[in-house]
Design a protein around this motif. Structure first.
Motif, PDB file in Angstrom:
ATOM      1  N   LYS A   1      -6.961   6.582   1.065  1.00 38.46           N
ATOM      2  CA  LYS A   1      -6.047   5.598   1.633  1.00 38.46           C
ATOM      3  C   LYS A   1      -4.988   5.141   0.622  1.00 38.46           C
ATOM      4  CE  LYS A   1      -7.245   4.769   5.934  1.00 38.46           C
ATOM      5  NZ  LYS A   1      -6.286   4.806   7.066  1.00 38.46           N
ATOM      6  N   TYR A   2      -5.309   5.266  -0.668  1.00 38.66           N
ATOM      7  CA  TYR A   2      -4.414   4.731  -1.689  1.00 38.66           C
ATOM      8  C   TYR A   2      -3.901   5.781  -2.671  1.00 38.66           C
ATOM      9  CZ  TYR A   2      -5.938   0.156  -0.073  1.00 38.66           C
ATOM     10  OH  TYR A   2      -6.182  -0.953   0.694  1.00 38.66           O
ATOM     11  N   ILE A   3      -4.556   6.943  -2.760  1.00 36.44           N
ATOM     12  CA  ILE A   3      -4.157   7.975  -3.714  1.00 36.44           C
ATOM     13  C   ILE A   3      -3.748   9.229  -2.935  1.00 36.44           C
ATOM     14  CG2 ILE A   3      -4.876   9.388  -5.672  1.00 36.44           C
ATOM     15  CD1 ILE A   3      -6.946   7.275  -6.353  1.00 36.44           C
ATOM     16  N   THR A   4      -2.581   9.756  -3.256  1.00 39.09           N
ATOM     17  CA  THR A   4      -2.069  10.926  -2.523  1.00 39.09           C
ATOM     18  C   THR A   4      -2.468  12.248  -3.165  1.00 39.09           C
ATOM     19  OG1 THR A   4       0.017  10.755  -3.753  1.00 39.09           O
ATOM     20  CG2 THR A   4      -0.101   9.646  -1.611  1.00 39.09           C
ATOM     21  N   SER A   5      -2.653  12.259  -4.482  1.00 37.13           N
ATOM     22  CA  SER A   5      -2.980  13.493  -5.182  1.00 37.13           C
ATOM     23  C   SER A   5      -4.441  13.884  -4.964  1.00 37.13           C
ATOM     24  CB  SER A   5      -2.718  13.341  -6.678  1.00 37.13           C
ATOM     25  OG  SER A   5      -3.289  14.404  -7.403  1.00 37.13           O
ATOM     26  N   GLN A   6      -4.666  15.095  -4.460  1.00 36.09           N
ATOM     27  CA  GLN A   6      -6.022  15.588  -4.257  1.00 36.09           C
ATOM     28  C   GLN A   6      -6.781  15.704  -5.576  1.00 36.09           C
ATOM     29  OE1 GLN A   6      -6.759  15.168  -1.117  1.00 36.09           O
ATOM     30  NE2 GLN A   6      -7.065  17.257  -0.367  1.00 36.09           N
ATOM     31  N   LEU A   7      -6.085  16.119  -6.633  1.00 36.81           N
ATOM     32  CA  LEU A   7      -6.722  16.265  -7.934  1.00 36.81           C
ATOM     33  C   LEU A   7      -7.198  14.919  -8.461  1.00 36.81           C
ATOM     34  CD1 LEU A   7      -7.531  17.962 -10.370  1.00 36.81           C
ATOM     35  CD2 LEU A   7      -5.202  17.638 -11.268  1.00 36.81           C
ATOM     36  N   ARG A   8      -6.356  13.899  -8.337  1.00 37.37           N
ATOM     37  CA  ARG A   8      -6.755  12.574  -8.822  1.00 37.37           C
ATOM     38  C   ARG A   8      -7.891  12.000  -7.980  1.00 37.37           C
ATOM     39  NH1 ARG A   8      -1.054  12.024  -9.107  1.00 37.37           N
ATOM     40  NH2 ARG A   8      -0.950  10.394  -7.507  1.00 37.37           N
TER      41      ARG A   8
ATOM     42  N   PHE B   1     -11.825  -6.419   3.591  1.00 39.23           N
ATOM     43  CA  PHE B   1     -11.105  -7.621   3.169  1.00 39.23           C
ATOM     44  C   PHE B   1      -9.691  -7.296   2.680  1.00 39.23           C
ATOM     45  CE2 PHE B   1      -9.872 -10.692  -0.131  1.00 39.23           C
ATOM     46  CZ  PHE B   1      -9.850 -11.850   0.637  1.00 39.23           C
ATOM     47  N   ILE B   2      -9.568  -6.300   1.790  1.00 36.33           N
ATOM     48  CA  ILE B   2      -8.239  -6.019   1.233  1.00 36.33           C
ATOM     49  C   ILE B   2      -7.334  -5.331   2.252  1.00 36.33           C
ATOM     50  CG2 ILE B   2      -9.185  -5.856  -1.089  1.00 36.33           C
ATOM     51  CD1 ILE B   2      -8.747  -2.838  -0.979  1.00 36.33           C
ATOM     52  N   LYS B   3      -7.918  -4.726   3.288  1.00 34.56           N
ATOM     53  CA  LYS B   3      -7.104  -4.102   4.326  1.00 34.56           C
ATOM     54  C   LYS B   3      -6.281  -5.154   5.064  1.00 34.56           C
ATOM     55  CE  LYS B   3      -7.401  -0.818   8.169  1.00 34.56           C
ATOM     56  NZ  LYS B   3      -8.304  -0.131   9.133  1.00 34.56           N
ATOM     57  N   THR B   4      -6.763  -6.370   5.041  1.00 35.01           N
ATOM     58  CA  THR B   4      -6.039  -7.477   5.660  1.00 35.01           C
ATOM     59  C   THR B   4      -4.663  -7.659   5.046  1.00 35.01           C
ATOM     60  OG1 THR B   4      -8.175  -8.576   5.919  1.00 35.01           O
ATOM     61  CG2 THR B   4      -6.239  -9.915   6.278  1.00 35.01           C
ATOM     62  N   PHE B   5      -4.526  -7.273   3.785  1.00 40.02           N
ATOM     63  CA  PHE B   5      -3.270  -7.492   3.063  1.00 40.02           C
ATOM     64  C   PHE B   5      -2.398  -6.238   3.014  1.00 40.02           C
ATOM     65  CE2 PHE B   5      -6.518 -10.297   1.471  1.00 40.02           C
ATOM     66  CZ  PHE B   5      -5.892 -11.535   1.470  1.00 40.02           C
ATOM     67  N   SER B   6      -2.765  -5.221   3.770  1.00 41.78           N
ATOM     68  CA  SER B   6      -2.040  -3.952   3.672  1.00 41.78           C
ATOM     69  C   SER B   6      -0.782  -3.916   4.522  1.00 41.78           C
ATOM     70  CB  SER B   6      -2.967  -2.789   4.075  1.00 41.78           C
ATOM     71  OG  SER B   6      -3.377  -2.935   5.423  1.00 41.78           O
TER      72      SER B   6
ATOM     73  N   ILE C   1      -0.337  -9.110   8.223  1.00 41.89           N
ATOM     74  CA  ILE C   1      -1.648  -9.495   7.674  1.00 41.89           C
ATOM     75  C   ILE C   1      -2.598 -10.036   8.731  1.00 41.89           C
ATOM     76  CG2 ILE C   1      -0.955  -9.698   5.297  1.00 41.89           C
ATOM     77  CD1 ILE C   1      -0.456 -12.626   5.618  1.00 41.89           C
ATOM     78  N   TRP C   2      -3.247 -11.099   8.552  1.00 45.65           N
ATOM     79  CA  TRP C   2      -4.335 -11.711   9.283  1.00 45.65           C
ATOM     80  C   TRP C   2      -4.682 -11.092  10.634  1.00 45.65           C
ATOM     81  CZ3 TRP C   2      -6.248 -13.819   5.376  1.00 45.65           C
ATOM     82  CH2 TRP C   2      -5.447 -14.421   4.433  1.00 45.65           C
ATOM     83  N   ASN C   3      -5.429 -10.034  10.562  1.00 40.95           N
ATOM     84  CA  ASN C   3      -5.890  -9.346  11.759  1.00 40.95           C
ATOM     85  C   ASN C   3      -7.284  -9.844  12.106  1.00 40.95           C
ATOM     86  OD1 ASN C   3      -6.875  -7.521  13.656  1.00 40.95           O
ATOM     87  ND2 ASN C   3      -5.783  -5.797  12.752  1.00 40.95           N
TER      88      ASN C   3
ATOM     89  N   LEU D   1       1.266  -3.509  -8.050  1.00 43.00           N
ATOM     90  CA  LEU D   1       0.092  -3.362  -7.203  1.00 43.00           C
ATOM     91  C   LEU D   1       0.300  -4.134  -5.906  1.00 43.00           C
ATOM     92  CD1 LEU D   1      -2.820  -3.862  -9.779  1.00 43.00           C
ATOM     93  CD2 LEU D   1      -2.035  -1.716  -8.803  1.00 43.00           C
ATOM     94  N   SER D   2      -0.224  -3.595  -4.814  1.00 38.49           N
ATOM     95  CA  SER D   2      -0.149  -4.324  -3.552  1.00 38.49           C
ATOM     96  C   SER D   2      -1.039  -5.555  -3.627  1.00 38.49           C
ATOM     97  CB  SER D   2      -0.591  -3.424  -2.401  1.00 38.49           C
ATOM     98  OG  SER D   2      -1.987  -3.150  -2.507  1.00 38.49           O
ATOM     99  N   GLU D   3      -0.822  -6.511  -2.722  1.00 42.43           N
ATOM    100  CA  GLU D   3      -1.629  -7.724  -2.705  1.00 42.43           C
ATOM    101  C   GLU D   3      -3.107  -7.399  -2.516  1.00 42.43           C
ATOM    102  OE1 GLU D   3      -0.794 -11.107  -3.115  1.00 42.43           O
ATOM    103  OE2 GLU D   3       0.921 -10.059  -4.000  1.00 42.43           O
TER     104      GLU D   3
END
Length: 541
Positions: A115-122, A160-165, A169-171, A295-297
């Motif tokens: 969900k947060y990293i695009t590189s397959q290697l990483r 919890f952190i998905k709420t800030f994505s 927000i506040w879902n 960094l995102s919230e």
């Protein structure tokens, strides 16, 4: 199929390595233990004993004779009881449950990272390191609740952190998920209270008072209900394992600093693997404020939650003892730090590495290698000692349980390791450590636990024998005068048991001859690696 493999190759490879590792550990362990599946700590058998008695005798206790509040993971014990109800009492359920939870942990960790990293290697690097530093294979073989605890905690943080994505927000749906996960997090292990508390504080800061109270209420409700149920049976509100093993506050002038957080700071400083995670998380938050990449919230909150639960865990809970107590911190820590690092890296950082900044990145890589050594050592060491740890339990606690099963059915026995002996044998228990006996727990909490009290307890309960560590008895000035040591069993290459030797005592002169004869008969059944000594081994006796 090929397209699917290309798209998800990181999880396919990590999952394959994990399963192969489990097969190797199982083969090595079974070969060491005369074809038996044995768990590497005695505590696993406490869950199994309670689950067995709950299913067969409707008694929530380590023996079938009385209720005991001996588990700090009521949810996990309940899950084992369900499997026993469906499939019958067996020794495989904890391993199979943990194998399932291990697979789910890898799947969800991959989903989180993706969900947060695009590189397959990483993603592959992060997932591989997380799985084997945690360490998932050894924890799977452990057969305890720590994998499910780690998985539920990670899910709780993710929701919890998905709420800030998103901007809106506040879902409300996210809060429903949090209210469902909250009681699971606290009942899988009581340390989950730390996580729920921190999330509630963050919600209050965001002025979401109703949701904070709702999540806090659902998280505490099962703990409160279990506590009242325990008290109704004459036990403490919290399980004895929590009260006797936890690092409770010290209400004294000398302990004021420790109680106010000093204990946590000292423990963090003394644990390199925890200290490095705290430094890395704080560095990510600082770097986010001074770099153009932010960094995102949600990720910022994830780092704050990580630091918070580390602080509370190191203040009130334990680490170590077969890599288990801090396992959930490592899973959360490596996932959160991985997505934080990726969020702060410039998009074209590979190009920068091979440009004029190469010396800087070379120095950084060297620092990372140096700092990574404790985690590398943890991962390798966990795989190395797991088969031997199972052999230690087999040659000590498992043999104790088998001996009591064969010769002391229904008798009162004093022990200091209660798992295997209560799972295997039908005995009445006096637990000298207090996890499975309220009498000794009260004596310990009131600082009255001494040789005279043990002697009185053994006489009042008409105890037949005692199987204990002499080191434990030495803390209370040795064994009572009426006791006579009739034998000792000593294991070799000990990596997990509290002592190499366990001593077998006759409680009274009347029981001496019977214990000697029982030890003689059982001697031929003991694994040949065990060194036997005592009166019963003397030729002609």
């Amino acid at each position: 199929m090929i397209r699917l493999i290309r798209k998800h190759w990181p999880i396919i490879i990590v999952m394959g390595i994990y399963l192969v590792t489990m097969i190797v550990l199982l083969i090595l362990s079974v070969n060491k233990n005369q074809g038996r599946l044995i768990y590497p700590v005695d505590d696993t058998y406490i869950h199994m004993a309670i689950a067995k008695n709950a299913v067969l005798y409707n008694v929530w206790g380590v023996t079938r004779y009385e209720f005991t509040s001996s588990t700090s993971s009521p949810l996990y014990t309940f899950l084992i009881a369900i499997t026993y109800k469906v499939f019958g009492v067996n020794e495989y359920a904890p391993l199979l449950l943990n194998l399932l939870f291990g697979i789910l942990t890898i799947i969800f960790s991959y989903y989180f990272l993706k969900k947060y990293i695009t590189s397959q290697l990483r993603i592959f690097i992060s997932l591989f390191i997380t799985v084997f530093v945690m360490p998932l294979p050894s924890l799977t073989f452990l057969g305890m609740e720590h994998i499910l605890q780690s998985l539920l905690s990670l899910c709780f943080i993710y929701v919890f952190i998905k709420t800030f994505s998103k901007a809106e927000i506040w879902n409300r749906k996210q809060y429903l998920y949090l209210m469902i996960l909250s009681p699971l997090v606290t009942t899988i292990r009581y340390e989950g209270i730390f996580l729920v508390f921190i999330v509630c504080i963050l919600l209050l800061i965001q002025k979401r008072v109703f949701y904070a109270m709702a999540i806090g209420f659902t998280g505490l409700l099962p703990i409160v209900l279990y506590g009242f149920w325990s008290m109704a049976h004459g036990w403490y509100f919290f399980p004895n394992s929590v009260l006797l093993k936890g690092l409770l506050p010290k209400f004294s002038p000398g302990g004021l600093f420790d109680s106010a957080g000093g204990n946590s700071l000292k423990n963090i400083y003394e644990s390199r693997i925890i200290l490095l995670m705290v430094i890395a998380s704080l560095f990510m938050l600082l770097l986010s404020n001074i770099r153009k990449e932010k960094l995102s919230e949600g990720i910022k909150y994830a780092n704050l939650i990580l630091i918070g639960i580390i602080f509370f865990h190191m203040q009130y809970a334990l680490t170590g003892w077969f890599f288990r107590y801090e396992a959930y911190l490592l899973l959360i820590g490596f996932i959160v730090i991985s997505i934080s690092i990726d969020g702060l890296l410039p998009k074209n950082y590979f190009r920068e590495i091979f440009s004029q900044k190469l010396p800087h990145y070379a120095a950084l890589i060297l620092i990372i290698i140096i700092f990574a050594y404790p985690y590398f050592n943890r991962g390798i060491n966990s795989l190395w000692i797991t088969p031997q740890a199972t052999n230690n339990i087999y040659e000590q606690q498992y043999q104790m349980g088998t001996f009591l099963r064969d010769y002391y059915k229904g008798k009162t026995i004093l022990v200091n390791d209660i798992g295997a002996v209560t799972y295997l044998a039908d005995i009445r228990l006096i637990d000298l450590c207090g996890l499975g006996s309220m009498e000794t727990a009260k004596l310990k909490r009131n600082n009255l636990f001494n040789m005279q009290q043990i002697n009185n307890l053994s006489q009042n309960r008409d105890a037949a024998t005692a199987i204990v560590y002499d080191e434990m008895l030495q803390t209370i000035s040795g064994s009572p005068q009426r006791w006579k040591r009739m034998g000792q069993w000593e294991i070799t290459n000990n990596v997990i048991c509290a002592s190499n030797k366990v001593s077998l005592y006759a409680i009274s002169p009347i029981s001496e001859e019977k214990l000697k004869q029982n030890l003689k008969q059982f001697a031929v059944k003991l694994p040949s690696d065990i060194k036997q000594s005592g009166d019963y081994t003397v030729t002609g006796n």
